[in-house]
Design an enzyme around this catalytic site. Structure first.
Site, PDB file in Angstrom:
ATOM      1  N   ASP A  41      39.707  47.676  34.680  1.00 55.75           N
ATOM      2  CA  ASP A  41      38.281  47.737  35.020  1.00 55.75           C
ATOM      3  C   ASP A  41      37.713  49.112  34.697  1.00 55.75           C
ATOM      4  OD1 ASP A  41      37.983  45.058  36.879  1.00 55.75           O
ATOM      5  OD2 ASP A  41      39.945  45.993  37.087  1.00 55.75           O
ATOM      6  N   ASP A  73      38.577  43.840  31.767  1.00 56.92           N
ATOM      7  CA  ASP A  73      37.258  44.440  31.933  1.00 56.92           C
ATOM      8  C   ASP A  73      37.256  45.782  31.200  1.00 56.92           C
ATOM      9  OD1 ASP A  73      36.353  42.239  33.223  1.00 56.92           O
ATOM     10  OD2 ASP A  73      35.967  43.208  35.149  1.00 56.92           O
ATOM     11  N   TYR A  76      32.127  47.032  29.776  1.00 54.58           N
ATOM     12  CA  TYR A  76      31.042  46.550  30.647  1.00 54.58           C
ATOM     13  C   TYR A  76      29.711  46.689  29.922  1.00 54.58           C
ATOM     14  CZ  TYR A  76      34.124  46.552  34.733  1.00 54.58           C
ATOM     15  OH  TYR A  76      35.123  46.281  35.639  1.00 54.58           O
ATOM     16  N   ASN A 111      37.032  39.230  32.882  1.00 54.78           N
ATOM     17  CA  ASN A 111      35.859  38.355  32.911  1.00 54.78           C
ATOM     18  C   ASN A 111      34.657  38.983  32.212  1.00 54.78           C
ATOM     19  OD1 ASN A 111      36.337  39.865  35.521  1.00 54.78           O
ATOM     20  ND2 ASN A 111      34.176  39.375  35.803  1.00 54.78           N
ATOM     21  N   HIS A 204      44.351  39.838  34.432  1.00 52.30           N
ATOM     22  CA  HIS A 204      43.211  40.568  34.991  1.00 52.30           C
ATOM     23  C   HIS A 204      42.963  40.211  36.451  1.00 52.30           C
ATOM     24  CE1 HIS A 204      39.438  42.652  35.328  1.00 52.30           C
ATOM     25  NE2 HIS A 204      38.835  41.538  35.696  1.00 52.30           N
ATOM     26  N   HIS A 214      36.038  40.563  45.375  1.00 58.07           N
ATOM     27  CA  HIS A 214      36.511  39.241  44.973  1.00 58.07           C
ATOM     28  C   HIS A 214      37.547  38.647  45.917  1.00 58.07           C
ATOM     29  CE1 HIS A 214      34.339  39.962  41.249  1.00 58.07           C
ATOM     30  NE2 HIS A 214      34.973  41.116  41.134  1.00 58.07           N
ATOM     31  N   HIS A 240      40.610  43.615  38.553  1.00 61.31           N
ATOM     32  CA  HIS A 240      39.461  42.807  38.972  1.00 61.31           C
ATOM     33  C   HIS A 240      38.747  43.403  40.186  1.00 61.31           C
ATOM     34  CE1 HIS A 240      36.862  39.407  38.645  1.00 61.31           C
ATOM     35  NE2 HIS A 240      37.282  38.808  39.743  1.00 61.31           N
ATOM     36  N   ASP A 241      39.436  43.564  41.312  1.00 65.06           N
ATOM     37  CA  ASP A 241      38.846  44.304  42.422  1.00 65.06           C
ATOM     38  C   ASP A 241      38.999  45.789  42.133  1.00 65.06           C
ATOM     39  OD1 ASP A 241      37.722  42.482  44.250  1.00 65.06           O
ATOM     40  OD2 ASP A 241      39.713  41.869  44.922  1.00 65.06           O
ATOM     41  N   HIS A 242      37.925  46.544  42.360  1.00 59.65           N
ATOM     42  CA  HIS A 242      37.886  47.941  41.946  1.00 59.65           C
ATOM     43  C   HIS A 242      38.488  48.836  43.024  1.00 59.65           C
ATOM     44  CE1 HIS A 242      34.378  47.023  38.930  1.00 59.65           C
ATOM     45  NE2 HIS A 242      35.437  46.243  38.768  1.00 59.65           N
TER      46      HIS A 242
END
Length: 316
Positions: A41, A73, A76, A111, A204, A214, A240-242
């Site tokens: 991410d 990710d 962005y 995503n 991811h 998420h 995915h989760d930051h």
């Protein structure tokens, strides 16, 4: 065990005291095994991204890192449009400039990458000396992994997520074009054939997560986790989760490094060993019968380190 949470922990995350682990941070390889950085991410031009890039470079140099695992990710907010998209320079080539990061980057799609042109990220490998994405899902082929008796499988998780597939936009059309049954069959077969001491899978989306963005990913729990358990996969690496997390649950260690360019709140869930709302990255070392990993913040400070002992081989 009773764990007391101070105000900073309540706001920023949860961690068992590092002293209870008695495990040293990842060190240099000493000529054997495999060491790699993990970054998720990350592809947005923020101050944190630049801090993480510099810290990861310094740490990778000290640890003699073999490669970088870029877990999605990557760009962005809407991926890239082509191999000539300016984002390749502004958030990748021009940011990760440390000499220790001029190694293979084994990348997978997130995503946000599915909101653009995913194929362009595969095609960019033909131009770049370090970007590696031979397909949307693949086995990572690096000599250092073979040296450590390890097989690492990168999967493409976005097509499994139902809310993406029902989306009317680009992410919907891109995910619907992918055959998830075929991918699951590939993963099942690849793991069934593996005789490696260490079997690791990366995607991811997480399996379990305490991230506020998420959390648990039900489609991955239902469709992917049973395959991992069937063949004794020891670790699953995701983003995915930051944030930064370590969860031990469902017979597997889940290492999450989604803090490549920002941090969001995170809380402890069942199985949590550590979680922190921090921008940062991970370092993984595999040598002999031990997998060690170190989660570091955007300045390179070690926040948490732990190890996973090898388990007996599982055959279906």
């Amino acid at each position: 065990m009773t764990v007391l949470l101070d105000r900073r922990t309540l706001l920023g995350g949860f961690a068992l005291g590092a002293a209870t682990l008695s495990v040293a941070p990842v060190q240099a390889r000493g000529g054997k095994g495999c060491t790699f950085a993990v970054l998720g991410d990350w592809g947005r031009d923020t101050p944190e991204q630049h801090h993480v890039a510099a810290a990861m470079g310094r740490t990778a140099a000290a640890a003699q890192s073999d490669f970088v695992l870029a877990i999605g990710d990557n760009f962005y907010s809407d991926g890239v449009t082509s191999i000539d998209d300016p984002l390749w320079q502004s958030v990748f080539e021009g940011v990760y400039t440390h000499p220790a990061l001029q190694v293979p980057w084994y990348a997978l799609l997130g995503n946000h990458d599915y909101r653009g042109n995913p194929q362009a990220q595969i095609d960019y490998a033909k131009r770049s000396k370090r970007w590696r994405m031979p397909a949307r899902y693949y086995q990572v082929a690096d000599a250092s992994l073979a040296r450590a008796d390890t097989e690492l499988f990168a999967i493409d998780t976005s097509p499994f997520v139902e809310r993406y597939r029902t989306n009317d936009g680009m992410i919907g059309s891109n995910t619907r074009s992918q055959d998830t049954a075929k991918q699951l069959a590939w993963l099942d077969h690849a793991l069934s054939q593996s005789q490696a001491k260490w079997k690791i899978v990366t995607g991811h989306h997480p399996i379990r997560s305490g991230g506020s963005g998420h959390g648990d990913q039900p489609e991955i729990i239902a469709q992917v986790l049973p395959i991992l358990n069937r063949y004794g996969v020891q670790a699953y690496i995701a983003g995915h989760d930051h944030d930064l997390q370590h969860i031990r649950r469902d017979g597997i260690d889940m290492i999450q490094c989604g803090g490549g360019m920002e941090a969001r709140p995170v809380a402890a869930v069942e199985g949590t060993r550590f979680c922190r709302a921090a921008a940062g990255f991970g370092m993984v070392q595999i040598a002999g019968d031990l997998l060690s990993f170190d989660l570091r913040d955007e300045r390179g400070a070690s926040l948490y380190n732990a190890s996973i002992p090898v388990r007996a081989r599982v055959t279906a």
